[in-house]
Design a protein around this motif. Structure first.
Motif, short mmCIF file in Angstrom:
data_model
loop_
_atom_site.label_atom_id
_atom_site.label_comp_id
_atom_site.label_asym_id
_atom_site.label_seq_id
_atom_site.Cartn_x
_atom_site.Cartn_y
_atom_site.Cartn_z
N PHE A 103 -58.05 34.08 -19.02
CA PHE A 103 -57.48 33.11 -19.86
C PHE A 103 -56.63 34.23 -20.82
N TYR A 104 -57.11 35.25 -21.53
CA TYR A 104 -56.38 36.08 -22.34
C TYR A 104 -54.82 36.40 -21.74
N ASN A 105 -54.94 36.92 -20.44
CA ASN A 105 -53.68 37.27 -19.65
C ASN A 105 -53.03 36.26 -19.67
N ARG A 106 -53.35 35.01 -19.47
CA ARG A 106 -52.25 33.84 -19.31
C ARG A 106 -51.76 33.77 -20.50
N ALA A 107 -52.44 33.66 -21.76
CA ALA A 107 -52.03 33.79 -23.21
C ALA A 107 -50.85 34.49 -23.58
N LEU A 108 -51.16 36.00 -22.97
CA LEU A 108 -50.22 36.99 -23.28
C LEU A 108 -49.15 36.71 -22.63
N ASP A 109 -49.09 36.09 -21.12
CA ASP A 109 -48.00 35.66 -20.47
C ASP A 109 -46.90 34.57 -21.33
N TYR A 111 -46.59 33.99 -24.37
CA TYR A 111 -46.10 34.69 -25.42
C TYR A 111 -45.36 35.91 -25.07
N SER A 112 -45.00 36.01 -23.83
CA SER A 112 -44.19 37.08 -23.19
C SER A 112 -44.41 38.26 -23.73
N ILE A 113 -46.00 38.90 -23.63
CA ILE A 113 -46.47 40.03 -24.38
C ILE A 113 -46.49 40.93 -23.15
N ASN A 114 -45.75 42.21 -23.17
CA ASN A 114 -45.79 43.16 -22.32
C ASN A 114 -47.17 43.94 -22.36
N ARG A 115 -47.74 44.20 -21.14
CA ARG A 115 -49.02 45.03 -21.08
C ARG A 115 -48.56 46.41 -20.81
N SER A 116 -47.54 46.87 -20.25
CA SER A 116 -47.21 48.31 -19.69
C SER A 116 -45.84 48.53 -20.26
N PRO A 117 -45.64 49.16 -21.07
CA PRO A 117 -46.47 49.55 -22.31
C PRO A 117 -46.97 48.13 -22.97
N PHE A 118 -48.13 48.32 -23.63
CA PHE A 118 -48.61 47.22 -24.50
C PHE A 118 -47.75 46.92 -25.70
N ASP A 119 -47.38 45.73 -25.76
CA ASP A 119 -46.45 45.27 -27.04
C ASP A 119 -47.49 44.82 -28.04
N LEU A 120 -48.01 45.85 -28.83
CA LEU A 120 -48.87 45.67 -29.75
C LEU A 120 -48.27 44.79 -31.08
N ASP A 121 -47.19 45.16 -31.32
CA ASP A 121 -46.52 44.40 -32.39
C ASP A 121 -46.24 42.95 -32.34
N CYS A 172 -63.99 42.55 -27.14
CA CYS A 172 -62.74 42.96 -26.90
C CYS A 172 -62.33 42.66 -25.53
N ILE A 173 -62.55 41.39 -25.12
CA ILE A 173 -62.14 40.73 -23.68
C ILE A 173 -60.95 40.14 -24.35
N VAL A 174 -60.94 39.36 -25.38
CA VAL A 174 -59.83 38.76 -25.79
C VAL A 174 -59.37 39.45 -27.14
N LEU A 175 -58.23 39.66 -27.24
CA LEU A 175 -57.58 40.58 -28.45
C LEU A 175 -57.73 42.05 -27.83
N GLU A 176 -57.39 42.80 -28.77
CA GLU A 176 -57.11 44.40 -28.27
C GLU A 176 -58.12 45.05 -29.06
N ASN A 177 -58.87 45.99 -28.28
CA ASN A 177 -59.77 46.70 -28.97
C ASN A 177 -59.07 48.13 -29.70
N PRO A 178 -59.14 48.14 -31.32
CA PRO A 178 -58.47 49.28 -31.81
C PRO A 178 -58.72 50.53 -31.22
N ASN A 179 -59.84 50.97 -30.52
CA ASN A 179 -60.29 52.30 -29.99
C ASN A 179 -59.21 52.56 -28.79
N ASP A 180 -58.65 51.58 -28.06
CA ASP A 180 -57.68 51.68 -26.97
C ASP A 180 -56.37 51.89 -27.27
N HIS A 181 -56.03 51.79 -28.62
CA HIS A 181 -54.56 52.04 -29.02
C HIS A 181 -54.57 53.08 -30.13
N ASN A 182 -55.14 54.26 -30.05
CA ASN A 182 -55.31 55.11 -31.14
C ASN A 182 -53.99 56.09 -30.67
#
Length: 182
Positions: A103-109, A111-121, A172-182
């Motif tokens: 469901f999270y991945n569908r929501a990212l799709d 809103y056209s949010i890239n995962r590689s590289p992840f578009d955190l902004d 951290c299944i939905v939204l991003e884990n801050p530890n993964d984006h340091n």
């Protein structure tokens, strides 16, 4: 003869829902059934609020902060329900997390949010809409679940979906884990 639909000058995502099909058993439906039939008598606030706050602030979640409050107030119910789910269904919590990640991945799709590289902004800009979409996808999925027979109210479904979504955010299944984006 089917009629077409035209959207002129669309400024945002449009979701068209096809409610057809037959109800099938689902992990989400089973968990909501467990939550709805549970007797919640005490509140467990053992979670570290600072850790939760870090996740919420990192993802710029504002309008859906209320869902985290529901989690904090019901964390014992959620923990016990997940445990009951695992006793009822082999690897139930793993299957639940897999579905919520989808469901999270569908929501990212959406809103056209890239995962590689992840578009955190872009995620931060749309975090509330993404959580809203996950809630919507979860609710639609549960309403088509064969596990929810007569006797469950719309409020039970709304509460259960909120708790499952908040659990998914905390884990951290939905939204991003801050530890993964340091």
């Amino acid at each position: 003869m089917p009629k077409g639909v035209t959207f002129n000058d669309n400024k945002g995502p449009v979701t068209i829902i096809d409610e057809g099909g037959s109800a099938r058993p689902s992990i989400l439906g089973k968990l909501i059934e467990i939550i709805a039939t549970s007797d919640q008598t005490e509140v467990n606030l053992d979670r570290d609020p600072a850790e939760i706050d870090v996740k919420i602030n990192f993802n710029d979640l504002t309008n859906h902060k209320w869902i985290i409050e529901e989690y904090i107030q019901s964390s014992l119910l959620i923990d016990e329900s997940i445990e009951a789910l695992n006793q009822t269904i082999l690897n139930g919590s793993t299957k639940l997390k897999r579905q919520m990640k989808a469901f999270y991945n569908r929501a990212l799709d959406k809103y056209s949010i890239n995962r590689s590289p992840f578009d955190l902004d872009k995620l931060k800009l749309n975090s509330d809409s993404i959580v809203g979409e996950v809630i919507s996808l979860t609710k639609r999925f549960v309403k088509n679940s064969a596990d929810l027979k007569q006797g469950y109210f719309e409020e039970d479904i709304d509460h259960g979906v909120s708790l499952i979504t908040s659990y998914s955010i905390i884990e951290c299944i939905v939204l991003e884990n801050p530890n993964d984006h340091n």
